[in-house]
Design a protein around this motif. Structure first.
Motif, mmCIF file in Angstrom:
data_model
loop_
_atom_site.group_PDB
_atom_site.id
_atom_site.type_symbol
_atom_site.label_atom_id
_atom_site.label_comp_id
_atom_site.label_asym_id
_atom_site.label_seq_id
_atom_site.Cartn_x
_atom_site.Cartn_y
_atom_site.Cartn_z
ATOM 1 N N ARG A 47 8.617 -0.025 -7.831
ATOM 2 C CA ARG A 47 7.904 -0.096 -6.482
ATOM 3 C C ARG A 47 9.300 0.411 -5.591
ATOM 4 O O ARG A 47 10.223 -0.460 -5.704
ATOM 5 C CB ARG A 47 7.392 -1.245 -5.896
ATOM 6 C CG ARG A 47 6.958 -1.273 -4.519
ATOM 7 C CD ARG A 47 5.997 -1.983 -4.275
ATOM 8 N NE ARG A 47 4.617 -1.978 -4.984
ATOM 9 C CZ ARG A 47 3.685 -2.667 -4.861
ATOM 10 N NH1 ARG A 47 3.667 -3.924 -4.207
ATOM 11 N NH2 ARG A 47 2.499 -2.463 -5.635
ATOM 12 N N TYR A 54 5.909 2.821 0.780
ATOM 13 C CA TYR A 54 6.265 2.592 -0.465
ATOM 14 C C TYR A 54 5.595 3.460 -1.472
ATOM 15 O O TYR A 54 4.455 3.911 -1.220
ATOM 16 C CB TYR A 54 6.137 0.797 -0.846
ATOM 17 C CG TYR A 54 4.513 0.523 -0.835
ATOM 18 C CD1 TYR A 54 4.038 0.674 -2.193
ATOM 19 C CD2 TYR A 54 3.926 0.132 0.236
ATOM 20 C CE1 TYR A 54 2.789 -0.101 -2.373
ATOM 21 C CE2 TYR A 54 2.648 -0.136 0.077
ATOM 22 C CZ TYR A 54 2.045 -0.178 -1.425
ATOM 23 O OH TYR A 54 0.713 -0.504 -1.494
ATOM 24 N N ASP A 56 4.640 3.558 -5.842
ATOM 25 C CA ASP A 56 4.808 2.785 -7.322
ATOM 26 C C ASP A 56 5.123 4.092 -8.431
ATOM 27 O O ASP A 56 4.258 5.155 -8.528
ATOM 28 C CB ASP A 56 3.743 2.200 -7.836
ATOM 29 C CG ASP A 56 3.681 0.864 -6.782
ATOM 30 O OD1 ASP A 56 4.630 0.302 -6.432
ATOM 31 O OD2 ASP A 56 2.422 0.200 -7.109
#
Length: 132
Positions: A47, A54, A56
């Protein structure tokens, strides 16, 4: 309560978040571990955080050397999909570019700090530099 790698027995087959010494955050299912605290994570994602965004990055099966683990915690599966208020999911490219800029700024500040400390006689860490 054990204070060794044996504590990991209760966390086997559970979803964990791991903070590494280099600042990376890994999320995955703990499948195996050894007496040195080395971890094998399955379905791992890294992450990335930048500003209030954010993203992933899928990493798959991931081996983490025990000495690089800074913090380890179990994820509550009931709250797994909830993201704290200031953060928003964003495209990986956007977050990666912001993250890269933040790292460059941090590196510049660190160099300036080391230079200032050197003026007072303090010596920084030697990352890969030869000491003669």
């Amino acid at each position: 309560m054990f204070t060794t790698a044996a504590q990991l027995l209760d966390l086997t087959d559970k979803k964990l978040v791991i903070s590494l010494r280099d600042g990376r955050k890994m999320i995955g299912v703990l499948r195996s571990w050894d007496q040195f605290g080395n971890l094998v994570l399955q379905d791992t994602v890294e992450r990335l955080f930048a500003q209030n965004l954010y993203a992933d990055v899928t990493r798959g099966l991931f081996l983490v050397r025990g000495e690089n683990v800074l913090l380890l915690g179990e994820i509550d599966l009931d709250k797994d999909d909830q993201v704290p208020e200031p953060y928003q999911l964003a495209p990986l490219e956007q977050v990666f570019e912001l993250h890269k800029q933040e790292q460059a700024t941090r590196k510049t500040r660190e160099k300036a700090k080391q230079k200032k400390l050197a003026a007072y006689g303090f010596e920084g860490e030697h990352h890969g530099e030869a000491i003669l």
